[in-house]
Motif scaffolding. Structure first.
Motif, PDB file in Angstrom:
ATOM      1  N   GLY A 226    -100.371   8.348 -43.160  1.00  0.00           N
ATOM      2  CA  GLY A 226     -99.604   8.457 -41.811  1.00  0.00           C
ATOM      3  C   GLY A 226     -98.316   7.488 -41.879  1.00  0.00           C
ATOM      4  N   GLY A 227     -98.146   6.788 -42.716  1.00  0.00           N
ATOM      5  CA  GLY A 227     -96.780   6.035 -43.148  1.00  0.00           C
ATOM      6  C   GLY A 227     -96.884   4.487 -42.644  1.00  0.00           C
ATOM      7  N   ALA A 228     -98.088   4.219 -42.187  1.00  0.00           N
ATOM      8  CA  ALA A 228     -98.228   2.673 -41.501  1.00  0.00           C
ATOM      9  C   ALA A 228     -98.465   1.848 -42.801  1.00  0.00           C
ATOM     10  CB  ALA A 228     -99.377   2.612 -40.514  1.00  0.00           C
ATOM     11  N   THR A 229     -97.990   0.557 -42.631  1.00  0.00           N
ATOM     12  CA  THR A 229     -98.016  -0.281 -43.692  1.00  0.00           C
ATOM     13  C   THR A 229     -99.050  -1.450 -43.346  1.00  0.00           C
ATOM     14  OG1 THR A 229     -96.226  -1.656 -43.136  1.00  0.00           O
ATOM     15  CG2 THR A 229     -95.550   0.080 -44.557  1.00  0.00           C
ATOM     16  N   MET A 230     -99.672  -2.095 -44.597  1.00  0.00           N
ATOM     17  CA  MET A 230    -100.435  -3.155 -44.305  1.00  0.00           C
ATOM     18  C   MET A 230    -100.286  -4.382 -45.256  1.00  0.00           C
ATOM     19  SD  MET A 230    -104.655  -2.730 -44.734  1.00  0.00           S
ATOM     20  CE  MET A 230    -104.514  -2.399 -46.598  1.00  0.00           C
ATOM     21  N   PHE A 231    -100.170  -5.750 -44.700  1.00  0.00           N
ATOM     22  CA  PHE A 231    -100.232  -6.677 -45.532  1.00  0.00           C
ATOM     23  C   PHE A 231    -101.134  -6.892 -46.416  1.00  0.00           C
ATOM     24  CE2 PHE A 231     -97.159  -7.505 -42.099  1.00  0.00           C
ATOM     25  CZ  PHE A 231     -95.898  -7.388 -42.768  1.00  0.00           C
ATOM     26  N   VAL A 232    -101.300  -7.161 -47.725  1.00  0.00           N
ATOM     27  CA  VAL A 232    -102.377  -7.417 -48.493  1.00  0.00           C
ATOM     28  C   VAL A 232    -102.351  -8.881 -49.057  1.00  0.00           C
ATOM     29  CG1 VAL A 232    -103.643  -6.683 -50.667  1.00  0.00           C
ATOM     30  CG2 VAL A 232    -102.417  -5.135 -49.216  1.00  0.00           C
ATOM     31  N   HIS A 233    -103.642  -9.457 -49.071  1.00  0.00           N
ATOM     32  CA  HIS A 233    -103.709 -10.539 -49.648  1.00  0.00           C
ATOM     33  C   HIS A 233    -104.846 -10.814 -50.880  1.00  0.00           C
ATOM     34  CE1 HIS A 233    -101.829 -12.605 -46.228  1.00  0.00           C
ATOM     35  NE2 HIS A 233    -102.613 -11.508 -45.495  1.00  0.00           N
ATOM     36  N   SER A 234    -104.728 -11.675 -51.584  1.00  0.00           N
ATOM     37  CA  SER A 234    -105.731 -11.699 -52.672  1.00  0.00           C
ATOM     38  C   SER A 234    -107.224 -11.872 -52.182  1.00  0.00           C
ATOM     39  CB  SER A 234    -105.471 -13.041 -53.582  1.00  0.00           C
ATOM     40  OG  SER A 234    -105.623 -14.271 -52.935  1.00  0.00           O
ATOM     41  N   PRO A 235    -108.110 -11.664 -53.051  1.00  0.00           N
ATOM     42  CA  PRO A 235    -109.673 -11.871 -52.485  1.00  0.00           C
ATOM     43  C   PRO A 235    -110.032 -13.282 -52.203  1.00  0.00           C
ATOM     44  CG  PRO A 235    -109.736 -10.675 -54.472  1.00  0.00           C
ATOM     45  CD  PRO A 235    -108.200 -10.960 -54.292  1.00  0.00           C
ATOM     46  N   GLN A 261    -111.091 -10.097 -28.881  1.00  0.00           N
ATOM     47  CA  GLN A 261    -110.249  -9.169 -29.790  1.00  0.00           C
ATOM     48  C   GLN A 261    -110.261  -9.595 -31.192  1.00  0.00           C
ATOM     49  OE1 GLN A 261    -107.192  -9.638 -31.344  1.00  0.00           O
ATOM     50  NE2 GLN A 261    -107.364 -11.992 -31.059  1.00  0.00           N
ATOM     51  N   ASP A 262    -110.607 -10.841 -31.585  1.00  0.00           N
ATOM     52  CA  ASP A 262    -110.499 -10.745 -33.026  1.00  0.00           C
ATOM     53  C   ASP A 262    -111.857 -10.356 -33.855  1.00  0.00           C
ATOM     54  OD1 ASP A 262    -108.771 -12.234 -35.105  1.00  0.00           O
ATOM     55  OD2 ASP A 262    -110.496 -13.443 -35.544  1.00  0.00           O
ATOM     56  N   VAL A 263    -112.931 -10.299 -33.167  1.00  0.00           N
ATOM     57  CA  VAL A 263    -114.274  -9.781 -33.894  1.00  0.00           C
ATOM     58  C   VAL A 263    -113.648  -8.310 -34.337  1.00  0.00           C
ATOM     59  CG1 VAL A 263    -116.463  -9.025 -33.790  1.00  0.00           C
ATOM     60  CG2 VAL A 263    -115.654 -11.397 -32.669  1.00  0.00           C
ATOM     61  N   PRO A 264    -113.496  -7.301 -33.411  1.00  0.00           N
ATOM     62  CA  PRO A 264    -113.033  -6.055 -33.898  1.00  0.00           C
ATOM     63  C   PRO A 264    -111.854  -5.983 -34.982  1.00  0.00           C
ATOM     64  CG  PRO A 264    -112.587  -6.195 -31.442  1.00  0.00           C
ATOM     65  CD  PRO A 264    -113.413  -7.419 -31.924  1.00  0.00           C
ATOM     66  N   ARG A 265    -111.154  -6.732 -34.441  1.00  0.00           N
ATOM     67  CA  ARG A 265    -109.747  -6.853 -35.754  1.00  0.00           C
ATOM     68  C   ARG A 265    -110.147  -7.249 -36.979  1.00  0.00           C
ATOM     69  NH1 ARG A 265    -106.227  -9.593 -38.226  1.00  0.00           N
ATOM     70  NH2 ARG A 265    -107.249 -11.504 -38.130  1.00  0.00           N
ATOM     71  N   MET A 266    -111.095  -8.110 -37.184  1.00  0.00           N
ATOM     72  CA  MET A 266    -111.336  -8.384 -38.533  1.00  0.00           C
ATOM     73  C   MET A 266    -112.599  -7.375 -39.055  1.00  0.00           C
ATOM     74  SD  MET A 266    -110.144 -11.276 -39.471  1.00  0.00           S
ATOM     75  CE  MET A 266    -111.045 -11.751 -40.887  1.00  0.00           C
ATOM     76  N   LEU A 267    -113.413  -6.801 -38.258  1.00  0.00           N
ATOM     77  CA  LEU A 267    -114.019  -5.616 -38.632  1.00  0.00           C
ATOM     78  C   LEU A 267    -112.994  -4.602 -39.461  1.00  0.00           C
ATOM     79  CD1 LEU A 267    -116.939  -5.455 -35.972  1.00  0.00           C
ATOM     80  CD2 LEU A 267    -117.168  -6.178 -38.287  1.00  0.00           C
ATOM     81  N   LEU A 268    -112.144  -4.280 -38.708  1.00  0.00           N
ATOM     82  CA  LEU A 268    -111.168  -3.047 -39.222  1.00  0.00           C
ATOM     83  C   LEU A 268    -110.330  -3.520 -40.241  1.00  0.00           C
ATOM     84  CD1 LEU A 268    -109.236  -0.801 -38.680  1.00  0.00           C
ATOM     85  CD2 LEU A 268    -107.800  -2.109 -36.992  1.00  0.00           C
ATOM     86  N   THR A 274    -111.177  -2.614 -47.762  1.00  0.00           N
ATOM     87  CA  THR A 274    -112.149  -1.974 -48.777  1.00  0.00           C
ATOM     88  C   THR A 274    -111.755  -0.808 -49.138  1.00  0.00           C
ATOM     89  OG1 THR A 274    -113.866  -3.213 -47.707  1.00  0.00           O
ATOM     90  CG2 THR A 274    -114.470  -1.527 -48.915  1.00  0.00           C
ATOM     91  N   ALA A 275    -110.940  -0.039 -48.094  1.00  0.00           N
ATOM     92  CA  ALA A 275    -110.850   1.611 -48.308  1.00  0.00           C
ATOM     93  C   ALA A 275    -109.413   1.806 -49.173  1.00  0.00           C
ATOM     94  CB  ALA A 275    -110.656   2.155 -46.870  1.00  0.00           C
ATOM     95  N   PHE A 276    -108.315   0.746 -48.798  1.00  0.00           N
ATOM     96  CA  PHE A 276    -107.107   1.073 -49.138  1.00  0.00           C
ATOM     97  C   PHE A 276    -106.291  -0.019 -50.208  1.00  0.00           C
ATOM     98  CE2 PHE A 276    -107.336   3.013 -44.721  1.00  0.00           C
ATOM     99  CZ  PHE A 276    -107.409   4.135 -45.100  1.00  0.00           C
ATOM    100  N   ALA A 277    -106.885  -1.141 -50.314  1.00  0.00           N
ATOM    101  CA  ALA A 277    -106.265  -2.032 -51.099  1.00  0.00           C
ATOM    102  C   ALA A 277    -107.162  -2.801 -52.382  1.00  0.00           C
ATOM    103  CB  ALA A 277    -105.998  -3.448 -50.277  1.00  0.00           C
ATOM    104  N   ALA A 278    -106.431  -2.338 -53.499  1.00  0.00           N
ATOM    105  CA  ALA A 278    -107.237  -2.848 -54.752  1.00  0.00           C
ATOM    106  C   ALA A 278    -107.208  -4.291 -54.853  1.00  0.00           C
ATOM    107  CB  ALA A 278    -106.742  -2.250 -55.918  1.00  0.00           C
ATOM    108  N   ALA A 286    -115.255 -10.877 -51.056  1.00  0.00           N
ATOM    109  CA  ALA A 286    -114.728 -11.972 -50.451  1.00  0.00           C
ATOM    110  C   ALA A 286    -114.791 -12.227 -49.054  1.00  0.00           C
ATOM    111  CB  ALA A 286    -113.488 -12.048 -50.999  1.00  0.00           C
ATOM    112  N   MET A 287    -114.560 -11.035 -48.197  1.00  0.00           N
ATOM    113  CA  MET A 287    -114.547 -11.106 -46.739  1.00  0.00           C
ATOM    114  C   MET A 287    -115.904 -11.591 -46.373  1.00  0.00           C
ATOM    115  SD  MET A 287    -111.746  -8.490 -45.684  1.00  0.00           S
ATOM    116  CE  MET A 287    -111.730  -9.145 -43.903  1.00  0.00           C
ATOM    117  N   LEU A 288    -117.023 -10.832 -46.810  1.00  0.00           N
ATOM    118  CA  LEU A 288    -118.428 -10.775 -46.415  1.00  0.00           C
ATOM    119  C   LEU A 288    -118.908 -12.364 -46.725  1.00  0.00           C
ATOM    120  CD1 LEU A 288    -119.747  -7.375 -47.384  1.00  0.00           C
ATOM    121  CD2 LEU A 288    -119.277  -8.202 -45.238  1.00  0.00           C
TER     122      LEU A 288
END
Length: 307
Positions: A226-235, A261-268, A274-278, A286-288
């Motif tokens: 859809g054209g949105a961007t996401m900032f990616v961090h290392s594991p 508001q942060d709980v659902p944000r972190m789940l997202l 997991t879906a888009f960032a290698a 790492a997140m779990l």
């Protein structure tokens, strides 16, 4: 009497900085303050020399090397101590990738004085622009189900609930009122947690429109469907971010509206990483793991840095 750059000591915290860029970061800062100190957090030597010996530092810049990487919280507390030792009224915190635009500190000081006339001041911070995307980051007030994001009006400032540490101009008396930075958080959310305490202490946090700074968020940008961007961090950073956010959810002084508001944000974020960032599986692990350790109250450096 108006505050001036002579009232400010800037401290740039570094760790393995980009040697092609750090010279300009330091040069721009040094030109706007009374004194600039580089606080290097145990960057190892390379080719027989420390990075500060391989680049041309601006005149008058002092370097203090830490024998161990004690994290950002400890570095910020040392920065405040350095400013106090040098007779400053303000400390300006800087990351190694934060590039102040001309006049940034003057604008921060002007609005610091205006706001201090109204009541106790915690910090003033610049408008920052992501150096890669060119996007201007909005200022934030906590809300539910989403935080409220907005820009300060041109020439003006705005009350906020959170300022990133880099670029923040902090009166030393605010650190007496709110307390020092939390060294146990080590890296991520150190600024968030301090802002929580500053607001509880009745201190103003202020975003300034005409103070501008280039700053890099994350390790890279990933384009989403859809054209949105996401900032990616290392594991490793994802572990620390998740650990410390979950730890803050459990603290008594954390605003409930922020946690809600942060709980659902972190789940997202977990779903996106997991879906888009290698690398997808290491990101999820790492997140779990960070969520588990944060819930258990683990503090200090990440596991890979422990001895």
């Amino acid at each position: 009497m108006p505050s001036t750059p002579a009232d400010v000591v800037a401290v740039a915290v570094t760790y393995r900085p980009d040697e092609a860029a750090i010279g300009e970061v330091l040069g721009r800062a040094a030109a706007q303050v009374r004194a600039l100190v580089v606080l290097d957090n145990a960057t190892p030597d390379a080719d027989g020399a420390h990075w500060t010996e391989r680049i041309r530092l601006p005149d008058g810049v002092d370097v203090e090397r830490s024998a161990t990487n004690a994290g950002l919280g400890a570095a910020y507390n040392r920065a405040a101590a350095i400013a106090g030792e040098r007779g400053a009224r303000f400390v300006l915190l800087l990351d190694q990738d934060s590039l102040l635009e001309p006049g940034c500190v003057d604008a921060l000081l002007r609005h610091a004085d205006l706001r201090a006339a109204r009541g106790p001041l915690g910090a003033v911070g610049p408008t920052f622009v992501d150096a890669r995307s060119g996007e201007t980051a909005p200022f934030v007030r906590f809300g539910f189900p989403l935080n409220r994001k907005f820009d300060a009006p041109a020439g003006g400032d705005v009350d906020v609930d959170f300022l990133i540490s880099s670029g923040s101009l902090i009166p030393l008396e605010a650190l007496d009122a709110a307390g020092p930075f939390d060294e146990g958080l080590f890296i991520d959310s150190v600024d968030m947690e301090w802002c929580f305490r500053a607001k509880r202490a009745g201190l103003q946090l202020v975003g300034v429109a005409d103070a501008r700074m280039l700053h890099t968020i994350g390790d890279e940008l990933v384009e989403l469907p859809g054209g949105a961007t996401m900032f990616v961090h290392s594991p490793l950073r994802l572990y620390m971010m998740t650990r410390n956010r979950v730890a803050l959810w459990r603290r008594r002084g954390t605003p409930g509206i922020w946690t809600a508001q942060d709980v659902p944000r972190m789940l997202l974020k977990l779903a996106r990483m997991t879906a888009f960032a290698a690398p997808r599986i290491p990101n999820a692990r790492a997140m779990l793991r960070g969520a588990r350790d944060g819930w258990r109250g683990r503090q200090g450096p990440p596991p890979a840095a422990r001895r």
